[in-house]
Write a protein that holds these residues in place. Structure first.
Motif, PDB file in Angstrom:
ATOM      1  N   SER A  26       1.471  35.777 -45.073  1.00 46.78           N
ATOM      2  CA  SER A  26       2.674  36.414 -44.770  1.00 46.78           C
ATOM      3  C   SER A  26       3.717  36.283 -45.920  1.00 46.78           C
ATOM      4  N   PRO A  27       4.118  37.210 -46.367  1.00 44.82           N
ATOM      5  CA  PRO A  27       5.218  36.961 -47.577  1.00 44.82           C
ATOM      6  C   PRO A  27       6.501  36.226 -46.812  1.00 44.82           C
ATOM      7  N   PRO A  28       7.155  35.732 -47.788  1.00 49.02           N
ATOM      8  CA  PRO A  28       8.339  34.880 -47.333  1.00 49.02           C
ATOM      9  C   PRO A  28       9.139  36.055 -46.729  1.00 49.02           C
ATOM     10  N   PRO A  29      10.052  35.771 -45.667  1.00 47.46           N
ATOM     11  CA  PRO A  29      10.693  36.719 -45.081  1.00 47.46           C
ATOM     12  C   PRO A  29      11.789  37.156 -45.888  1.00 47.46           C
ATOM     13  N   SER A  30      11.893  38.673 -45.961  1.00 52.54           N
ATOM     14  CA  SER A  30      12.756  39.058 -46.944  1.00 52.54           C
ATOM     15  C   SER A  30      14.429  38.951 -46.344  1.00 52.54           C
ATOM     16  N   PRO A  31      15.266  38.744 -47.224  1.00 50.81           N
ATOM     17  CA  PRO A  31      16.557  38.580 -46.780  1.00 50.81           C
ATOM     18  C   PRO A  31      17.100  39.814 -45.862  1.00 50.81           C
ATOM     19  N   SER A  32      18.181  39.695 -44.756  1.00 53.79           N
ATOM     20  CA  SER A  32      18.446  40.833 -44.230  1.00 53.79           C
ATOM     21  C   SER A  32      19.638  41.614 -45.105  1.00 53.79           C
ATOM     22  N   ARG A  33      19.869  42.956 -44.537  1.00 52.47           N
ATOM     23  CA  ARG A  33      20.873  43.566 -45.229  1.00 52.47           C
ATOM     24  C   ARG A  33      22.015  42.682 -45.477  1.00 52.47           C
ATOM     25  N   TYR A  34      22.526  42.127 -44.420  1.00 51.07           N
ATOM     26  CA  TYR A  34      23.879  41.588 -44.705  1.00 51.07           C
ATOM     27  C   TYR A  34      23.773  40.404 -45.715  1.00 51.07           C
ATOM     28  N   GLU A  35      22.803  39.363 -45.735  1.00 46.89           N
ATOM     29  CA  GLU A  35      22.409  38.478 -46.875  1.00 46.89           C
ATOM     30  C   GLU A  35      22.256  39.244 -48.122  1.00 46.89           C
ATOM     31  N   ASN A  36      21.748  40.460 -48.393  1.00 45.10           N
ATOM     32  CA  ASN A  36      21.807  40.998 -49.748  1.00 45.10           C
ATOM     33  C   ASN A  36      23.040  41.576 -50.022  1.00 45.10           C
ATOM     34  N   GLN A  37      23.702  42.174 -48.934  1.00 48.10           N
ATOM     35  CA  GLN A  37      25.145  42.432 -49.519  1.00 48.10           C
ATOM     36  C   GLN A  37      25.967  41.386 -49.741  1.00 48.10           C
TER      37      GLN A  37
END
Length: 196
Positions: A26-37
């Motif tokens: 499993s790839p590391p969890p991708s950041p949420s939209r909030y975290e990216n923004q």
């Protein structure tokens, strides 16, 4: 055919699919939209500080610099904010175009400040020294909200929360009012007069 069989026998056990556990796939969890923004907003603010004349460090940043940043962002706004002398002032759906400026919507600015406050603390800033939580920023946001509500004919009432099938209103004690001449003149002067 020989080459294929040799490749299967000389497989590196560290890269073989059969020796890895399922969790390592499993790839590391991708950041949420909030975290990216939040990251993009923080990078934009830091870039703004670097481009400031003279360049500013985060430690020397104040609420006034945050207000300058918000005014800078206004040029990229998409919300029509009517002047008080505009015929469409207070109309939610104006029937024709007008020359009034496009601004950042209050809700966008409010959410931006929330993300920047969180990013400031994540980057080592103390909450009590955050320029994003300064009194001048809070007053500015309240004045932008009130003016946009009047200008656009929209209400920004707080939503009611339901608790045990009863509706209650979340209320805060009102801040003391300043005389109208003093209140927000320095913060909102550029906002009303088309600063971009």
């Amino acid at each position: 055919m020989d080459l294929i069989s040799q490749n299967h026998q000389s497989r590196n056990p560290n890269t073989s699919l059969s020796t890895q556990t399922p969790s390592s796939f499993s790839p590391p969890p991708s950041p949420s939209r909030y975290e990216n923004q939040k990251r993009r907003d923080w990078n934009t603010f830091c870039q703004y500080l670097r481009n400031h004349h003279p360049p500013l460090s985060l430690a020397s940043c104040s609420g006034a610099h945050v207000l300058d940043f918000l005014r800078y962002l206004d040029q990229f706004g998409k919300t029509k904010v009517h002047h008080q002398n505009c015929a469409f002032f207070g109309l939610p759906n104006p029937p024709a175009p007008c020359p009034c400026p496009l601004r950042q919507a209050w809700g966008s600015l409010d959410a931006l400040i929330g993300r920047l406050r969180a990013a400031y603390e994540e980057n080592g800033g103390a909450p009590e020294s955050s320029p994003f939580g300064s009194r001048s920023v809070r007053i500015f946001l309240r004045e932008v909200r009130d003016f946009q509500a009047k200008s656009r004919g929209v209400s920004y009432e707080k939503k009611r929360k339901r608790v045990n099938n009863k509706q209650i209103t979340q209320s805060q004690p009102p801040l003391p009012q300043q005389p109208q001449q003093e209140q927000g003149q320095s913060m909102m002067a550029n906002y009303h007069h088309g600063a971009t």
